[in-house]
Write an enzyme that holds these catalytic residues in place. Structure first.
Site, PDB file in Angstrom:
ATOM      1  N   LYS A   1       0.830  -1.208   0.000  1.00  0.00           N
ATOM      2  CA  LYS A   1       0.000   0.000   0.000  1.00  0.00           C
ATOM      3  C   LYS A   1       0.862   1.254   0.000  1.00  0.00           C
ATOM      4  O   LYS A   1       0.610   2.207  -0.755  1.00  0.00           O
ATOM      5  CB  LYS A   1      -0.939   0.029   1.200  1.00  0.00           C
ATOM      6  CG  LYS A   1      -1.900   1.224   1.170  1.00  0.00           C
ATOM      7  CD  LYS A   1      -2.815   1.253   2.374  1.00  0.00           C
ATOM      8  CE  LYS A   1      -2.130   1.800   3.593  1.00  0.00           C
ATOM      9  NZ  LYS A   1      -1.864   3.281   3.474  1.00  0.00           N
ATOM     10  N   ASP A  55      -6.725   1.071   1.511  1.00  0.00           N
ATOM     11  CA  ASP A  55      -6.601   1.055   2.959  1.00  0.00           C
ATOM     12  C   ASP A  55      -7.893   0.519   3.563  1.00  0.00           C
ATOM     13  O   ASP A  55      -8.789   0.068   2.848  1.00  0.00           O
ATOM     14  CB  ASP A  55      -6.259   2.444   3.495  1.00  0.00           C
ATOM     15  CG  ASP A  55      -7.360   3.469   3.223  1.00  0.00           C
ATOM     16  OD1 ASP A  55      -8.432   3.092   2.701  1.00  0.00           O
ATOM     17  OD2 ASP A  55      -7.140   4.643   3.540  1.00  0.00           O
TER      18      ASP A  55
END
Length: 217
Positions: free
Chosen positions: A121, A139
């Site tokens: 991420k 997320d």
């Protein structure tokens, strides 16, 4: 409403609300963005933005950061969660950037993911926001909303990312990542909407009778 119709509605609604979504983490260059994103894990963007001015005054590039002790880095970033691990990662990745990349942040996902403290991420955010490479970082907020809006089964963030990339145009990925985050914070938070409250949830599922249970990443 079909999934294709939901996708079109969501695209239009988010674009009308956030036509030019700003990057929420304050930074000056790819290196400071990388550090800020690393610090944001299990920490709010607001808190990161209160910590980084002092950190970047100490060092705002890999060369200067590599010269700092872990203790000095830790003293500044202590308000962020997991600060001992993060101070170690910042110190080590700075040294690696100097040793292997001439002090520059590599514009390459695979290379970024080898750096200490940098997961998929974080690397995706850097690729999108520092280098403009189409990416779709997922997320917990995006993972939850994708389930509420019927865009993904929510088995895990990896599957959610694949589903969203398949559904939305590549040229919209970078803005959509931010637009969904801003929408989630403002209208469809974990406490503020259970899948039956906000405009997008109500429009996509007007007949939903019970709260939408979502899977955690």
């Amino acid at each position: 409403m079909s999934k294709a119709q939901r996708v079109e509605f969501i695209l239009g609604r988010l674009q009308s609300l956030y036509p030019t979504p700003p990057i929420p983490l304050d930074h000056h260059n790819p290196f400071t963005l990388l550090v800020a994103v690393l610090l944001s894990a299990q920490c709010t963007d607001e808190r990161v933005n209160t910590v980084t001015p002092a950190l970047f005054k100490l060092a705002n590039n890999a060369a200067d950061m590599a010269q700092q002790s872990r203790e000095d880095i830790l003293a500044i970033i202590r308000p962020c969660g997991l600060s001992p691990q993060k101070s170690k990662a910042i110190s080590e990745l700075s040294k690696i950037l100097m040793r292997e990349y001439g002090g520059e942040v590599p514009a390459d996902m695979d290379s970024l993911e080898t750096l200490p403290g940098v997961g998929h991420k974080t690397a995706s955010v850097v690729m999108a926001q520092a280098f403009g490479e189409p990416s779709f970082p997922v997320d917990t907020h995006i993972h939850r909303l994708a389930q509420r809006w019927g865009l993904s089964s929510g088995k895990n963030v990896t599957q959610t990312e694949k589903d969203l990339k398949r559904l939305f145009p590549r040229e919209r990925w970078n803005d959509l990542h931010l637009q969904i985050i801003y929408y989630g914070r403002e209208f469809c938070s974990a406490r503020g909407c259970d899948g039956r409250v906000c405009d997008i949830c109500l429009t996509c599922y007007p007949d939903r009778k019970h709260p939408k249970k979502t899977r955690k990443p």
